[in-house]
Design an enzyme around this catalytic site. Structure first.
Site, mmCIF file in Angstrom:
data_model
loop_
_atom_site.group_PDB
_atom_site.id
_atom_site.type_symbol
_atom_site.label_atom_id
_atom_site.label_comp_id
_atom_site.label_asym_id
_atom_site.label_seq_id
_atom_site.Cartn_x
_atom_site.Cartn_y
_atom_site.Cartn_z
ATOM 1 N N HIS A 396 3.319 -46.454 152.554
ATOM 2 C CA HIS A 396 5.287 -46.675 152.431
ATOM 3 C C HIS A 396 5.031 -47.615 153.636
ATOM 4 O O HIS A 396 6.642 -47.719 154.290
ATOM 5 C CB HIS A 396 5.860 -45.353 152.490
ATOM 6 C CG HIS A 396 7.213 -45.852 151.725
ATOM 7 N ND1 HIS A 396 7.707 -46.893 151.388
ATOM 8 C CD2 HIS A 396 8.269 -44.420 151.050
ATOM 9 C CE1 HIS A 396 9.106 -46.503 150.917
ATOM 10 N NE2 HIS A 396 9.029 -45.397 150.593
ATOM 11 N N ASP A 400 7.917 -51.216 150.445
ATOM 12 C CA ASP A 400 8.777 -50.617 150.089
ATOM 13 C C ASP A 400 8.671 -50.344 148.663
ATOM 14 O O ASP A 400 8.392 -50.690 148.199
ATOM 15 C CB ASP A 400 10.933 -51.450 149.972
ATOM 16 C CG ASP A 400 9.925 -51.614 152.290
ATOM 17 O OD1 ASP A 400 10.339 -51.122 152.617
ATOM 18 O OD2 ASP A 400 10.857 -52.488 152.215
#
Length: 424
Positions: A396, A400
């Protein structure tokens, strides 16, 4: 008589220390030239250390699990005549066995090697007598299988390397009628208070370190999507029927590799490596797909290089070649490094959902779950379709959530409409 001292060799790549993983000899053993004395573990590979001389082992320089500096004394061997009294480094390692990010089988020690290398033990019957306290060589899976069957493992002759007991040996034992048919039921109700301690060394330690590092450094998140693979399974069956005899059988994996290649054209941020120390993301044009492969010595990730330039059969052949090399301990360092994105599958044991751990420094790993037949509604009708989940994980810090979902949806679309895999 003289003494020949072997020092821990310089394995290269700037490595200053290695872990002593396993001894193949003990004090008092006679050894011959080129006989493997010990296994040592680097960051990338398990390396065999051979003997440069004939002689008798008189001292060992460390214990399994000990980290030893390059140049430190590894072993001392008594040799005929005056001997080479100068301390010498060991010769160049003769074989590499890859290390991967379940390797319990590799943790069990091998028996000491005798005066000369001997061929692997051959099973001449299902039963063999061992001392009551003698621990036969076997993987944890085989030990569990024997326990479930009510078989005393020390009574089973092993046909594997160095007499290792295999699943086939248990079956042979049962076939000879050596076990009590009621033993499995009886064993289920017998109290047990035994314990077994397994030292975390060698490959198991390296795996633990890598998994811990990956989960601590990367911000993992997973995304699961259901895919209708009926059409692509029909295509695969058709291609195998038509070309299997001449080109080889296709599994689902080369289709998944092709889907990754095509989807990455629109999502290049997935085919990347993240150097979190330098704070640099490197996106790569070449698609080097790591294919997680289970073997007796651990979970390895051989790399299908330049998957973007391979046909289905080319990918299938390379996957098969690399998997065999990894399972046989023959894969080289180059074949086990340099991947840009990883594909992991448990095959028929794939379950419904999984949460794969990233293969750092990569930022994406695509996990394949098992195919099941399920009633689905298609155009208002309930029909039986072949369904499969993709359980994938991403970093992450780099990827995204929306991009990850769109990437997996792109793969889904390609697999559900397989003709699009080949439209340029």
């Amino acid at each position: 008589m003289g003494t020949h001292v072997i020092k821990m060799p310089d394995i290269g790549e700037g490595i200053a220390e290695v872990e002593l993983s396993q001894w193949h000899v003990k004090v008092g053993d006679l050894v011959v030239e080129d006989q493997v004395l010990a296994d040592v573990m680097t960051d990338k590979a398990m390396v065999d250390i051979p003997s440069p001389v004939h002689g008798k082992v008189i001292a060992l320089g460390g214990q399994p699990g000990e980290v030893m500096a390059v140049g430190s004394v590894l072993i001392s061997i008594e040799v005929e005549g005056a001997g080479n009294l100068k301390e010498s480094a060991a010769p160049a390692p003769v074989k590499e066995a890859p290390v991967a990010p379940k390797v319990e089988a590799a943790l069990e020690s091998k028996p000491a090697v005798a005066a000369a290398p001997r061929p692997a033990a051959v099973c001449q019957g299902p039963m063999v007598a061992r001392e009551a306290d003698e621990r036969p060589l076997a993987s944890p899976a085989v030990r569990k299988h024997a326990l479930d069957l009510g078989i005393q493992l020390r009574l089973v002759r092993g046909s594997g390397p160095a007499g290792r007991v295999l699943h086939e040996d248990l079956e042979a034992y049962l076939a000879q009628g050596q076990s009590n048919a009621s033993a499995p039921a009886a064993a289920a109700y017998v109290q047990r208070n035994d314990e077994e301690q397994i030292q975390v060394i060698g490959m198991r330690r390296k795996i633990a370190q890598r998994m811990q590092d990956a989960t601590q450094r990367a911000a993992h998140f997973s995304y699961v999507e259901e895919i209708d693979v009926t059409a692509i399974e029909e295509l695969r069956a058709h291609l195998n029927e038509k070309h299997g005899a001449s080109r080889g059988k296709l599994t689902l994996l080369p289709f998944l590799v092709r889907a990754l290649v095509v989807a990455l054209r629109d999502f290049p941020q997935m085919n990347a490596r993240y150097d979190d120390e330098a704070q640099v993301i490197t996106r790569l044009g070449a698609v080097h797909v790591g294919v997680a492969t289970q073997s007796d010595v651990g979970l390895m990730v051989p790399v299908v290089r330049h998957a973007e330039a391979r046909s289905l059969w080319d990918s299938a052949a390379e996957i098969s070649r690399l998997a065999n090399a990894a399972r046989n301990g023959k894969a080289s360092r180059d074949e086990l490094s340099g991947s840009t994105i990883t594909l992991t599958s448990l095959g028929a044991l794939g379950g419904i959902v999984s949460t794969p751990v990233l293969n750092l420094p990569e930022v994406a790993i695509v996990g394949v779950n098992k195919i099941v037949e399920r009633p689905m509604v298609v155009k208002g009708q309930v029909v039986i379709r072949k369904m499969m989940n993709l359980s994938s994980s991403f970093d992450h810090r780099v990827v995204d959530g929306m991009d990850a979902a769109l990437f997996i949806q792109a793969i889904r679309g390609l697999l559900e409409q397989p003709a699009t895999l080949f439209v340029e």
